[in-house]
Write an enzyme that holds these catalytic residues in place. Structure first.
Site, PDB file in Angstrom:
ATOM      1  N   LYS A  56     125.649  46.656  12.075  1.00  0.00           N
ATOM      2  CA  LYS A  56     125.819  45.693  10.990  1.00  0.00           C
ATOM      3  C   LYS A  56     124.563  44.719  10.813  1.00  0.00           C
ATOM      4  CE  LYS A  56     128.492  43.252   7.721  1.00  0.00           C
ATOM      5  NZ  LYS A  56     129.802  42.467   8.317  1.00  0.00           N
ATOM      6  N   SER A  58     122.020  42.003   8.542  1.00  0.00           N
ATOM      7  CA  SER A  58     121.908  41.225   7.267  1.00  0.00           C
ATOM      8  C   SER A  58     121.037  42.012   6.145  1.00  0.00           C
ATOM      9  CB  SER A  58     121.012  39.925   7.329  1.00  0.00           C
ATOM     10  OG  SER A  58     121.719  39.192   8.197  1.00  0.00           O
ATOM     11  N   THR A 115     120.710  37.098   5.367  1.00  0.00           N
ATOM     12  CA  THR A 115     120.671  37.094   3.969  1.00  0.00           C
ATOM     13  C   THR A 115     121.133  35.621   3.757  1.00  0.00           C
ATOM     14  OG1 THR A 115     121.837  39.184   3.935  1.00  0.00           O
ATOM     15  CG2 THR A 115     121.932  37.999   1.680  1.00  0.00           C
ATOM     16  N   ALA A 116     121.770  34.654   4.334  1.00  0.00           N
ATOM     17  CA  ALA A 116     122.070  33.282   4.175  1.00  0.00           C
ATOM     18  C   ALA A 116     120.833  32.781   4.153  1.00  0.00           C
ATOM     19  CB  ALA A 116     122.941  32.857   5.239  1.00  0.00           C
ATOM     20  N   HIS A 159     130.732  32.853   7.152  1.00  0.00           N
ATOM     21  CA  HIS A 159     131.833  33.462   7.593  1.00  0.00           C
ATOM     22  C   HIS A 159     133.087  32.384   7.340  1.00  0.00           C
ATOM     23  CE1 HIS A 159     129.525  36.699   9.120  1.00  0.00           C
ATOM     24  NE2 HIS A 159     129.155  36.184  10.319  1.00  0.00           N
TER      25      HIS A 159
END
Length: 286
Positions: A56, A58, A115-116, A159
């Site tokens: 998992k 980004s 991605t943030a 999150h």
């Protein structure tokens, strides 16, 4: 089939999604994998080094790994109203009405390949003329305390921080998801599931079917994953864990579909146009 090796975060959405598979509950699916829990910055690095079979990561990391890894259409995190937030302390000169006051300030982020952070850079290019100051990478759960204690001027959070930042006395300067949705109309691409292309088309299809079945079983019997989720949720309030799952595990987790792929392609195309990521051939995404 030999068990695969997978890495994902201990966050509730990931443990909820992968519970059935990792506990051998998907009948006829892939055998239970060997699991490594790691923060997103760690898994991004693992992917770039070609470690493990499934990760998992980004979505922002995809341009650096798509030659070796395939993007799977299930198990990831996209959605609406679930974007990263930029937080400041109550005495910060930067406010929602004047985000430009963030110019030259120190900002903590969860990963420079997250991605943030990519959404943040796209936003800051317009909202903070003159540019930011130092960018400090730290685990996401350390960011809010660092902003509260004045170690950094602002923090980019992901999150469950969406639900808890006010407990730290912080305020929201900007919502990166709102900015993205207003600019594009697309859902927000956050976390991707990737698997090594060397597994072959047949194994990748089996893996996709298994993860999708794991998602569906989690929805069908959420009580079964409850202990697993809470055991890895870093002492999170169970109610917050439930909010986290409800927000980040949605129809795009089951299947990216056309809207999900459009969001991914839109993010990477915009970022490449600004020189923030290498360009990606569309055929490597779908």
């Amino acid at each position: 089939m030999n068990p695969l090796r997978i890495a994902y975060s201990p966050c509730p959405n990931d443990t909820f999604v992968f519970h059935a598979w990792t506990h051998g509950l998907v009948v006829g699916g892939e055998p239970a994998p060997e699991v490594t829990f790691a923060d997103i910055d760690v898994t991004n690095g693992m992917a770039e080094r070609g470690e493990l079979d499934v990760l998992k990561i980004s979505y922002a990391q995809l341009p650096w790994v798509l030659d070796e890894y395939a993007l799977l259409p299930t198990g990831g995190a996209l959605g609406r109203g679930c974007g990263p937030l930029v937080l400041t302390g109550p005495d910060s000169p930067a406010t929602a009405a004047d985000p430009a006051a963030l110019r030259g300030r120190t900002v903590a982020v969860p990963s420079e390949r997250s991605t943030a952070y990519l959404l943040f850079r796209l936003w800051a290019a317009e909202a903070v003329p003159g540019g930011l100051g130092e960018i400090v990478v730290m685990p996401f759960h350390e960011i809010m305390p660092a902003v509260r204690d004045g170690k950094v001027d602002a923090g980019l959070v992901i999150h469950e921080a969406r639900f808890t930042y006010q407990n730290f006395g912080l305020r929201c300067l900007a919502d990166m998801g709102e900015a993205w949705e207003a600019a594009t109309g697309l859902p927000i691409p956050l976390g991707a599931i990737i698997a090594k292309r060397s597994l072959g088309a047949e194994r990748l299809e089996s893996l996709t079917d298994t993860i999708r079945a794991s998602v569906r079983q989690a929805w069908a019997a959420p009580a079964l994953s409850r202990d697993y989720v809470l055991a890895h949720a870093q002492e999170m309030d169970p109610a917050v864990a439930d909010q986290h799952i409800a927000l980040y595990v949605n129809e795009f987790t089951e299947d990216l579909a056309d809207a999900g792929y459009a969001a991914v392609e839109g993010l990477l195309t915009r970022a490449a146009a600004q020189g923030l990521v290498p360009p990606v051939a569309p055929e490597l995404i779908r």
